[in-house]
Write a protein that holds these residues in place. Structure first.
Motif, PDB file in Angstrom:
ATOM      1  N   ARG A  22      -8.012  -0.822  -5.046  1.00 20.31           N
ATOM      2  CA  ARG A  22      -6.722  -1.496  -5.021  1.00 20.31           C
ATOM      3  C   ARG A  22      -6.762  -2.822  -4.412  1.00 20.31           C
ATOM      4  NH1 ARG A  22      -4.085  -2.377  -0.508  1.00 20.31           N
ATOM      5  NH2 ARG A  22      -1.859  -3.086  -0.657  1.00 20.31           N
TER       6      ARG A  22
ATOM      7  N   ARG B  62      -2.559   8.351   0.298  1.00 24.43           N
ATOM      8  CA  ARG B  62      -2.244   7.412  -1.201  1.00 24.43           C
ATOM      9  C   ARG B  62      -3.106   8.436  -2.198  1.00 24.43           C
ATOM     10  NH1 ARG B  62      -4.651   2.279  -0.874  1.00 24.43           N
ATOM     11  NH2 ARG B  62      -6.596   3.226  -1.902  1.00 24.43           N
TER      12      ARG B  62
ATOM     13  N   ARG C  82       1.764   6.647  -2.734  1.00 19.10           N
ATOM     14  CA  ARG C  82       1.864   7.375  -1.609  1.00 19.10           C
ATOM     15  C   ARG C  82       2.612   8.562  -1.357  1.00 19.10           C
ATOM     16  NH1 ARG C  82      -0.764   6.430   2.822  1.00 19.10           N
ATOM     17  NH2 ARG C  82      -1.565   4.395   2.201  1.00 19.10           N
TER      18      ARG C  82
ATOM     19  N   ASN D 115       0.721  -1.291   0.020  1.00 20.88           N
ATOM     20  CA  ASN D 115       0.110   0.043  -0.076  1.00 20.88           C
ATOM     21  C   ASN D 115       0.837   1.328  -0.038  1.00 20.88           C
ATOM     22  OD1 ASN D 115      -2.381   1.578  -0.182  1.00 20.88           O
ATOM     23  ND2 ASN D 115      -2.717   1.390   2.038  1.00 20.88           N
ATOM     24  N   GLN D 116       2.031   1.039  -0.913  1.00 20.46           N
ATOM     25  CA  GLN D 116       2.795   2.263  -0.611  1.00 20.46           C
ATOM     26  C   GLN D 116       3.128   2.963  -2.148  1.00 20.46           C
ATOM     27  OE1 GLN D 116       4.387   3.868   2.101  1.00 20.46           O
ATOM     28  NE2 GLN D 116       2.894   2.305   3.062  1.00 20.46           N
TER      29      GLN D 116
ATOM     30  N   ASP E  20      -5.018   7.897  -5.303  1.00 17.45           N
ATOM     31  CA  ASP E  20      -5.777   6.881  -6.389  1.00 17.45           C
ATOM     32  C   ASP E  20      -5.921   7.596  -7.606  1.00 17.45           C
ATOM     33  OD1 ASP E  20      -5.547   5.040  -4.110  1.00 17.45           O
ATOM     34  OD2 ASP E  20      -7.824   5.277  -3.615  1.00 17.45           O
TER      35      ASP E  20
END
Length: 228
Positions: free
Chosen positions: A116, A56, A45, A41-42, A58
């Motif tokens: 995601r 983050r 970011r 989840n980086q 998107d």
């Protein structure tokens, strides 16, 4: 080849603008660290240079794994672009891509996801050699048999490939608004294998149900509700 660009982003907390590098496309064969960033989840970011907030961004990202012939386009569903608009824009993009391809080459199969977690789920699913349409048919069956407790408007149903076993698949319910993970559901692999045999004999039935590029039981159920 991965593609990135510099974008000016305003921190949603303190309002500080800053230039950041964001990825439009990642090739995990040439840059495997970008897959690690996605899984952790980086990817895309940002950490605010002023207040330190980590958030983050998107945005549409094309995920490519040439070794597995995997091409997945993540287009986040937002208030400004709903599922219908995303599908329409995606089809237009495919038409343009098809026009640019040499006459003797076919356009590669591209999958479409709108979150995601669905992108990560699909990556694990395809890497494990699972049939995506059959898995979504399994989800469809689980949804329709448990609509009182698994409302597709409220919950995503995600396949947890890592915690599945040789005997059972492990599905997890995720709240679509809060992103919180909830109850686990088990589904026998033997039933999945039986459906794979049906798919091999008559793939048209599954393809007609999930024609793609967005192969999703939840989206199918939401579309059916909108038509009622």
């Amino acid at each position: 080849m991965s593609i990135s660009r510099t974008v000016n982003i305003t921190c949603p907390s303190c309002g500080t603008p800053q230039d950041v590098r964001l990825y439009d496309a990642i090739n995990v064969d040439t840059e495997p660290q970008l897959k690690d960033a996605l899984m952790q989840n980086q990817l895309n970011r940002v950490e605010c240079s002023d207040c330190g907030l980590s958030f983050r961004v998107d945005k549409p990202v094309l995920y490519s794994d040439p070794k597995l012939k995997m091409l997945i386009h993540w287009v986040p569903e937002t208030a400004d672009m709903d599922r219908e608009a995303i599908l329409e824009e995606f089809e237009q993009s495919l038409e343009k891509m098809n026009e640019m391809m040499p006459e003797d080459m076919d356009l590669p199969s591209v999958r479409l996801v709108m979150s995601r977690v669905e992108l990560v789920e699909l990556i694990f699913m395809l890497e494990a050699g699972l049939n995506q349409r059959v898995v979504e048919y399994v989800k469809y069956s689980i949804y329709t048999r448990n609509l009182d407790s698994i409302d597709p408007k409220k919950y995503r149903l995600l396949l947890n490939v890592q915690d599945s076993t040789d005997e059972e698949f492990c599905f997890v319910m995720q709240d679509a608004d809060t992103q919180e993970l909830g109850n686990l559901l088990r589904y026998g692999r033997a039933s999945y294998q039986s459906m794979c045999e049906l798919f091999a004999e008559s793939p048209d039935e599954f393809t007609d149900m999930f024609p793609g590029p967005c192969i999703s039981a939840r989206n199918l159920l939401l579309e059916d509700e909108e038509m009622e």
